[in-house]
Design a protein around this motif. Structure first.
Motif, PDB file in Angstrom:
ATOM      1  N   UNK A 310       0.804  -1.348   0.144  1.00 50.95           N
ATOM      2  CA  UNK A 310       0.136   0.045  -0.194  1.00 50.95           C
ATOM      3  C   UNK A 310       1.205   1.305  -0.002  1.00 50.95           C
ATOM      4  N   UNK A 311       2.376   1.497   0.818  1.00 53.12           N
ATOM      5  CA  UNK A 311       3.290   2.122   0.797  1.00 53.12           C
ATOM      6  C   UNK A 311       3.439   2.644  -0.583  1.00 53.12           C
ATOM      7  N   UNK A 312       3.995   1.779  -1.447  1.00 51.83           N
ATOM      8  CA  UNK A 312       3.936   1.771  -2.315  1.00 51.83           C
ATOM      9  C   UNK A 312       2.934   2.276  -3.680  1.00 51.83           C
ATOM     10  N   UNK A 313       1.887   2.256  -3.444  1.00 46.85           N
ATOM     11  CA  UNK A 313       1.064   2.102  -3.856  1.00 46.85           C
ATOM     12  C   UNK A 313       0.660   3.549  -4.740  1.00 46.85           C
ATOM     13  N   UNK A 314       0.576   4.203  -3.105  1.00 46.88           N
ATOM     14  CA  UNK A 314       0.078   5.411  -2.785  1.00 46.88           C
ATOM     15  C   UNK A 314       1.355   6.432  -3.658  1.00 46.88           C
ATOM     16  N   UNK A 315       2.172   6.133  -3.055  1.00 48.67           N
ATOM     17  CA  UNK A 315       3.649   7.013  -3.597  1.00 48.67           C
ATOM     18  C   UNK A 315       3.478   6.998  -5.311  1.00 48.67           C
ATOM     19  N   UNK A 316       3.361   5.731  -5.849  1.00 50.33           N
ATOM     20  CA  UNK A 316       3.235   5.332  -7.219  1.00 50.33           C
ATOM     21  C   UNK A 316       1.818   6.044  -7.682  1.00 50.33           C
ATOM     22  N   UNK A 317       0.617   6.582  -6.992  1.00 51.24           N
ATOM     23  CA  UNK A 317      -0.366   7.331  -8.096  1.00 51.24           C
ATOM     24  C   UNK A 317      -0.360   8.288  -9.001  1.00 51.24           C
ATOM     25  N   UNK A 318       0.811   8.872  -8.897  1.00 48.85           N
ATOM     26  CA  UNK A 318       1.272   9.996 -10.560  1.00 48.85           C
ATOM     27  C   UNK A 318       1.561   9.219 -11.474  1.00 48.85           C
ATOM     28  N   UNK A 323      -8.365   4.067 -16.849  1.00 50.10           N
ATOM     29  CA  UNK A 323      -9.287   3.858 -15.317  1.00 50.10           C
ATOM     30  C   UNK A 323      -9.755   2.703 -15.731  1.00 50.10           C
ATOM     31  N   UNK A 324      -8.866   1.612 -15.649  1.00 48.77           N
ATOM     32  CA  UNK A 324      -8.915   0.576 -15.167  1.00 48.77           C
ATOM     33  C   UNK A 324      -7.588   0.603 -13.886  1.00 48.77           C
ATOM     34  N   UNK A 325      -6.488   1.157 -14.301  1.00 50.48           N
ATOM     35  CA  UNK A 325      -5.869   0.992 -12.938  1.00 50.48           C
ATOM     36  C   UNK A 325      -5.585   1.900 -12.266  1.00 50.48           C
ATOM     37  N   UNK A 326      -6.874   2.684 -11.863  1.00 49.58           N
ATOM     38  CA  UNK A 326      -7.602   3.682 -11.327  1.00 49.58           C
ATOM     39  C   UNK A 326      -8.331   2.709 -10.157  1.00 49.58           C
ATOM     40  N   UNK A 327      -9.136   1.896 -10.663  1.00 49.57           N
ATOM     41  CA  UNK A 327     -10.320   0.638 -10.005  1.00 49.57           C
ATOM     42  C   UNK A 327      -9.508   0.337  -9.550  1.00 49.57           C
ATOM     43  N   UNK A 328      -8.634  -0.241  -9.432  1.00 48.70           N
ATOM     44  CA  UNK A 328      -7.844  -1.715  -9.278  1.00 48.70           C
ATOM     45  C   UNK A 328      -7.010  -1.046  -8.455  1.00 48.70           C
ATOM     46  N   UNK A 329      -6.575   0.382  -8.293  1.00 53.97           N
ATOM     47  CA  UNK A 329      -5.463   0.598  -6.684  1.00 53.97           C
ATOM     48  C   UNK A 329      -7.152   0.997  -6.008  1.00 53.97           C
ATOM     49  N   UNK A 338      -6.626   4.011   3.027  1.00 49.98           N
ATOM     50  CA  UNK A 338      -4.664   5.042   2.752  1.00 49.98           C
ATOM     51  C   UNK A 338      -5.633   5.504   1.488  1.00 49.98           C
ATOM     52  N   UNK A 339      -7.047   5.506   0.823  1.00 49.69           N
ATOM     53  CA  UNK A 339      -7.730   6.382   0.605  1.00 49.69           C
ATOM     54  C   UNK A 339      -8.196   7.362   0.597  1.00 49.69           C
ATOM     55  N   UNK A 340      -7.620   8.918  -0.182  1.00 50.62           N
ATOM     56  CA  UNK A 340      -7.887  10.199   1.043  1.00 50.62           C
ATOM     57  C   UNK A 340      -8.571  11.532  -0.301  1.00 50.62           C
ATOM     58  N   UNK A 341      -9.327  11.751  -0.537  1.00 54.84           N
ATOM     59  CA  UNK A 341      -9.710  12.985  -1.429  1.00 54.84           C
ATOM     60  C   UNK A 341      -8.622  13.687  -1.857  1.00 54.84           C
ATOM     61  N   UNK A 342      -7.341  13.567  -0.822  1.00 54.10           N
ATOM     62  CA  UNK A 342      -6.746  14.740  -0.780  1.00 54.10           C
ATOM     63  C   UNK A 342      -5.561  13.999  -1.672  1.00 54.10           C
ATOM     64  N   UNK A 343      -5.253  12.619  -1.806  1.00 54.80           N
ATOM     65  CA  UNK A 343      -4.557  11.783  -2.755  1.00 54.80           C
ATOM     66  C   UNK A 343      -5.196  11.453  -3.878  1.00 54.80           C
ATOM     67  N   UNK A 344      -6.326  11.539  -3.761  1.00 57.19           N
ATOM     68  CA  UNK A 344      -7.065  11.701  -4.914  1.00 57.19           C
ATOM     69  C   UNK A 344      -8.066  12.754  -5.359  1.00 57.19           C
ATOM     70  N   UNK A 345      -7.282  13.938  -5.248  1.00 58.85           N
ATOM     71  CA  UNK A 345      -8.040  15.077  -5.677  1.00 58.85           C
ATOM     72  C   UNK A 345      -7.240  15.093  -7.714  1.00 58.85           C
TER      73      UNK A 345
END
Length: 423
Positions: A310-318, A323-329, A338-345
């Motif tokens: 999860x730590x790696x995934x959050x760091x890799x959001x950029x 859409x497919x990759x985002x759905x699986x995230x 680990x999902x917040x509106x801030x990191x998904x803005x």
């Protein structure tokens, strides 16, 4: 003097039906609650002869042996085997026709054969029925897998006696011939896989054999297609032994074509065993590697500590751009807070509506919506009423005065379209 009677395949099948019933007392195998491992009363030789004379067809011998020695339908793969009477009623194509289907049919052959059924919108009912009969002729419908999927038995020609899995007609999707050559071998394999506690979802579509047999097929395969099918056959095992994991690790290291499948098989048995591979995929520069890692974690990681991933995934959001990759995230992160509106803005305010919708769904359980009202306002300003309606659908309405005007503007149309049902 004692004479020992050699056990026949029919004897084995009868014994294995009892074993399968004892193995699956809860009827947890797909379709078992329908047939309960019981067969119907056997067909008499005269009844079989009368049916064949009436329909001008001679059924393949392994199938007739089942009907007259085991049962006239009942227990079997998926929802079971039809009685001969029901099979006849469910077969609306010509039994005496020549079967034109064959194993390994190319997409091009299939598309030519089914073109009138798929692409001709002006085809008459009579022409449609004739085209359908060309595809399904020479086969008997012996059971269903549910929905649009049925099981047919080939009655004539080179592939007489083989089982075919059918569906609706789609471009590039020829019907599938199972691996076994006859009904009894296919039926006994079904029983064996229940008794061995294999995962028999979509039974018959994967290559038969135990771990050792499939490894041998892979190692001796003359082409990439057979190698791929041998690996795919291993997905029927709920757990894989250490020697097989060692083999899969060698495939993952040495065979780029089969690397992802090998990693997936390792992780199906143990995410911990595949941890190094998953981290490597998550750190890869290739978007498809990131998606593969997310899919594997979503499929097999629900009961595992995923904090390192999860730590790696959050760091890799950029690095997420589709859409497919985002759905699986979202699927992987949703249980970790680990999902917040801030990191998904960036996704919530994205110009691609598909990415935006995927982000809205992924953040449906976030607890920081009211505190992040400015992000929501930015969304509403950029996306208009459709975005507001989508957020109402997945989030409900966020109680903040700055957002109220947007809800008021979209509410009448939303209420009308959704019959007052608010999620």
């Amino acid at each position: 003097m004692l004479f020992w009677k050699k056990e026949t395949q029919l004897d084995r099948i009868k014994n294995k039906l009892e074993k399968a019933m004892r193995k699956d007392t809860a009827f947890s195998v797909f379709g078992a609650s329908s047939h309960k491992y019981r067969v119907y009363e056997k067909l008499t030789v005269k009844e079989l002869a009368d049916w064949q004379a009436k329909n001008q067809v001679t059924l393949p011998e392994p199938y007739t042996q089942f009907l007259t020695k085991v049962g006239n339908g009942g227990a079997g793969p998926y929802y079971g085997i039809y009685s001969i009477e029901k099979a006849t009623s469910y077969t609306d194509s010509g039994l005496t026709k020549k079967c034109v289907l064959h194993p390994g049919m190319t997409k091009e052959e299939w598309n030519r054969l089914t073109e009138p059924l798929i692409n001709d919108e002006d085809i008459s009912d009579l022409e449609y029925d004739a085209a359908r009969e060309r595809v399904l002729g020479g086969m008997l419908c012996i059971g269903t897998q549910g929905c649009e999927y049925d099981m047919y038995l080939v009655l004539e020609g080179k592939h007489r006696g083989k089982i075919v899995y059918t569906s609706d007609f789609y471009p590039d999707r020829p019907f599938f011939f199972v691996y076994e050559d006859n009904f009894l071998d296919w039926y006994e394999r079904w029983l064996d896989e229940i008794i061995l506690d294999y995962d028999i979802a979509w039974f018959g579509s994967r290559m038969p054999g135990d771990e050792s047999a499939l490894i041998q097929v892979y190692q001796n395969a003359p082409n990439e297609e057979i190698k791929s099918k041998a690996l795919d056959g291993m997905f029927k095992f709920k757990k894989i032994s250490r020697p097989t994991i060692d083999f899969l690790e060698s495939v993952a290291e040495q065979r780029q074509n089969d690397r992802i499948t090998a990693i997936q098989l390792i992780c199906k048995t143990s995410v911990d065993a595949g941890r190094g591979y998953l981290l490597e995929l998550l750190h890869s520069d290739r978007n498809e590697d990131l998606l593969h890692a997310l899919q594997i974690l979503n499929w097999y990681g629900k009961s595992v500590d995923l904090s390192e991933f999860i730590k790696v995934i959050v760091q890799s959001l950029d690095r997420v751009h589709d859409p497919e990759t985002l759905r699986h995230v979202g699927y992987v992160l949703e249980s970790s807070d680990a999902i917040t509106l801030q990191n998904f803005a960036p996704f919530l305010c994205h110009t691609d509506s598909n990415i935006q919708t995927a982000a809205i769904y992924a953040t449906r359980s976030c607890n920081d919506k009211s505190e992040s009202w400015e992000i929501i306002q930015q969304m509403f300003m950029g996306g208009g009423k459709e975005v507001v309606k989508t957020t109402i659908q997945y989030w409900g309405m966020i109680p903040h005065e700055k957002l109220l005007p947007y809800y008021k503007a979209a509410w009448p149309e939303y209420k009308s379209n959704n019959n007052d049902d608010i999620m």
